[in-house]
Motif scaffolding. Structure first.
Motif, PDB file in Angstrom:
ATOM      1  N   THR A 187       0.815  -1.169  -0.236  1.00  0.00           N
ATOM      2  CA  THR A 187       0.127   0.014   0.090  1.00  0.00           C
ATOM      3  C   THR A 187       0.871   1.538   0.130  1.00  0.00           C
ATOM      4  O   THR A 187       2.176   1.057   0.298  1.00  0.00           O
ATOM      5  CB  THR A 187      -0.956   0.004   1.073  1.00  0.00           C
ATOM      6  N   PRO A 188       0.417   2.342  -0.382  1.00  0.00           N
ATOM      7  CA  PRO A 188       1.095   3.614  -0.476  1.00  0.00           C
ATOM      8  C   PRO A 188       1.702   4.090   1.174  1.00  0.00           C
ATOM      9  O   PRO A 188       1.023   3.484   1.879  1.00  0.00           O
ATOM     10  CB  PRO A 188       0.143   4.589  -0.863  1.00  0.00           C
ATOM     11  N   GLY A 189       2.929   4.274   1.155  1.00  0.00           N
ATOM     12  CA  GLY A 189       3.483   4.740   2.413  1.00  0.00           C
ATOM     13  C   GLY A 189       4.265   3.631   2.973  1.00  0.00           C
ATOM     14  O   GLY A 189       4.644   3.652   4.031  1.00  0.00           O
ATOM     15  N   GLY A 190       4.594   2.666   2.036  1.00  0.00           N
ATOM     16  CA  GLY A 190       5.251   1.418   3.002  1.00  0.00           C
ATOM     17  C   GLY A 190       4.556   0.369   3.825  1.00  0.00           C
ATOM     18  O   GLY A 190       5.258  -0.372   4.483  1.00  0.00           O
ATOM     19  N   GLY A 191       3.351   0.598   3.590  1.00  0.00           N
ATOM     20  CA  GLY A 191       2.486  -0.633   4.302  1.00  0.00           C
ATOM     21  C   GLY A 191       1.965  -1.577   3.430  1.00  0.00           C
ATOM     22  O   GLY A 191       2.576  -1.838   2.417  1.00  0.00           O
ATOM     23  N   ALA A 192       0.960  -2.472   4.024  1.00  0.00           N
ATOM     24  CA  ALA A 192       0.507  -3.505   3.300  1.00  0.00           C
ATOM     25  C   ALA A 192      -0.933  -3.710   3.742  1.00  0.00           C
ATOM     26  O   ALA A 192      -1.446  -3.318   4.897  1.00  0.00           O
ATOM     27  CB  ALA A 192       1.480  -4.780   3.626  1.00  0.00           C
ATOM     28  N   ALA A 193      -1.452  -4.662   2.730  1.00  0.00           N
ATOM     29  CA  ALA A 193      -2.986  -4.974   3.302  1.00  0.00           C
ATOM     30  C   ALA A 193      -3.380  -6.352   2.532  1.00  0.00           C
ATOM     31  O   ALA A 193      -2.497  -6.943   1.694  1.00  0.00           O
ATOM     32  CB  ALA A 193      -4.070  -4.165   2.479  1.00  0.00           C
TER      33      ALA A 193
END
Length: 193
Positions: A8-14
């Motif tokens: 996900t944007p910003g270095g995250g994940a989903a």
């Protein structure tokens, strides 16, 4: 996205999880918290900085799963290495336990924040939460693998754990072990540059 993490944007994940997957992950994280044990929180009025200098245990845990989570630093071949391992453990194990506890707590809290529903939900993690999840997924796999006595042979896919009959009582834990490994692998892949 079902069954695996995506960036996900910003270095995250989903990842999309169904209700059963959420319940299993939460239950495993809570069991990990119970295994690691409670933290040594400063009492009211106690200096919180004193906890930074508190000494931990010098002996390795007797539980094989805990010994895997908190291994010897230098082995135990001779008395000098045993003494060095004891000294290292005394000054590092409390911090390591705190980190592992925080990782598992992050799993529980992020799962608890999901809206409840029969169809599940999409779990979206920040970059920091991803690191906590990676740590917890690794700790869960180490713990389950130790309980199942997973060997290097099993890890390569050639081992007997991958060919267990459905009637084997270890089968659900083997399936959890493999599923956690797949989740961990896709989470690592999303965080790679």
């Amino acid at each position: 996205m079902a069954g695996h993490f995506e960036a996900t944007p910003g270095g995250g994940a989903a990842v999309a999880l169904d209700e059963v997957e959420i319940a299993i992950l939460r239950s495993l994280a809570v069991q990990l918290l119970e295994l690691i044990g409670p933290g040594d929180e400063p009492a009211d009025g106690e200096d919180p900085l004193a906890a930074l200098f508190a000494e931990g245990p010098s002996e390795p845990p007797t539980d094989p799963a805990l010994a895997r989570l908190f291994p010897e630093a230098y082995g135990d071949e001779d008395s000098e290495l045993r003494a060095a391992s004891a000294e290292f453990r005394r000054f590092t194990e409390n911090d390591l336990r705190t980190r592992k506890r925080n990782d598992a707590l992050t799993v529980v809290r992020t799962l608890d924040a999901l809206p409840s529903g029969a169809e599940g939900a999409v779990l979206t993690l920040s970059a920091d939460e991803c690191r906590n999840w990676l740590g917890a997924l690794n700790d869960l796999r180490l713990t389950i693998g130790t309980r199942l006595e997973v060997s290097d042979e099993d890890e390569g896919g050639e081992g007997s754990l991958y060919r267990l009959p459905d009637s084997d009582p270890r089968k659900p834990m083997v399936m959890a072990y493999l599923w956690l490994g797949a989740l961990q692998e896709t989470l690592v892949e999303t965080l790679m540059p």
